[in-house]
Design an enzyme around this catalytic site. Sequence first.
Site, PDB file in Angstrom:
ATOM      1  N   SER A  52     -17.725  84.486  44.401  1.00 11.84           N
ATOM      2  CA  SER A  52     -17.842  85.947  44.244  1.00 11.84           C
ATOM      3  C   SER A  52     -16.866  86.428  43.177  1.00 11.84           C
ATOM      4  O   SER A  52     -16.944  87.562  42.724  1.00 11.84           O
ATOM      5  CB  SER A  52     -17.601  86.664  45.567  1.00 11.84           C
ATOM      6  OG  SER A  52     -16.401  86.211  46.175  1.00 11.84           O
ATOM      7  N   GLU A 189     -23.903  83.507  56.644  1.00 13.49           N
ATOM      8  CA  GLU A 189     -23.913  84.814  55.975  1.00 13.49           C
ATOM      9  C   GLU A 189     -25.205  85.570  56.256  1.00 13.49           C
ATOM     10  O   GLU A 189     -26.311  85.050  56.051  1.00 13.49           O
ATOM     11  CB  GLU A 189     -23.728  84.612  54.454  1.00 13.49           C
ATOM     12  CG  GLU A 189     -23.729  85.940  53.687  1.00 13.49           C
ATOM     13  CD  GLU A 189     -23.150  85.861  52.286  1.00 13.49           C
ATOM     14  OE1 GLU A 189     -22.638  84.795  51.894  1.00 13.49           O
ATOM     15  OE2 GLU A 189     -23.202  86.891  51.583  1.00 13.49           O
TER      16      GLU A 189
HETATM   17  O1  KIV Z   1     -18.066  83.671  47.347  1.00 15.39           O
HETATM   18  C1  KIV Z   1     -17.765  84.262  48.407  1.00 15.39           C
HETATM   19  O2  KIV Z   1     -16.987  85.223  48.417  1.00 15.39           O
HETATM   20  C2  KIV Z   1     -18.383  83.807  49.642  1.00 15.39           C
HETATM   21  C3  KIV Z   1     -18.141  84.604  50.887  1.00 15.39           C
HETATM   22  C4  KIV Z   1     -18.981  85.825  50.875  1.00 15.39           C
HETATM   23  C5  KIV Z   1     -18.345  83.813  52.109  1.00 15.39           C
HETATM   24  O3  KIV Z   1     -19.054  82.829  49.641  1.00 15.39           O
END
Ligand code: KIV
Length: 271
Positions: A52, A189
């Site tokens: 992310s 998720e």
């Molecule tokens: O990349 C991320 O932040 C994630 C979380 C949402 C679990 O995979």
Amino acid sequence: MSVHTQNTRLTTTKIRQMKQVGEKITMLTSYDFTLARLVDQAGVEIILVGDSASNIVCGNQYTLPITLDEMIFLTKGVVRAAEHSLVVADMPFGSYQVRDDEAVRNAIRMLKESGADAVKLEGGQEIADAIRRMVVAGVPVCGHLGLTPQSVNQLGGYGLRAKEEAEAEKLIADARALDKAGCFCIVLEKIPAALAERVTREVSCPTIGIGAGAGTDGQVLVLHDMLGLNEGFKPKFLRQFAHLNEEVHKALTAYVEAVKDSSFPSAEESY
Ligand code: KIV
């Protein structure tokens, strides 16, 4: 009962034990030294250097563009900050899907170069062999099922997953495969709470939920979202534990005003 160790990073063994003794597991993302240190000091068990970062740090619409080199660079800063938290680094899109040997080599590279304690991969049965080989090679792996943002082009968006029976059954089979392959935990998720609860009962490793209800062994949120830094982002599952967007805006506009009217720096702030 707490299974924390003092002054060392938590191990994946301890994370597994937390499920056994019924202690909830906390996980938050971080992408830099300064915020990771605050997360570590708050007693969060797992820091996830999530891909992310592609959205939060780089401003991309999707997680797909971020590279392995970029993830390693970000993870290094987080590792320097983490005294107690276990650091899990996301393997980015394209770094583990092509061939199992390449996947294992890239996961080893992540651990060697970034200092992370473990990696996270999105997917189920189709990547179970690669995960098994990583675990044998000494790379702890966190799985990720349900809404898997690296597959956004295939999923067609970020909606709730596994509402229908067929997809729910596949998710359960995937979770069993990841558990058997040796994952030390699995992120679930955006799936129905009842399904997440069922998966949690059926696998031996801990489950960490995001938008998956209260029945998982732990919870994860994106740090910037839970701190209220992303003003417009407020899905149903997200609780904003602070509203830093407003605080930061107030501080920044106060700074601009103080410079413009020459009240900053004052005599006390000058040499
Ligand atoms: O990349 C991320 O932040 C994630 C979380 C949402 C679990 O995979």
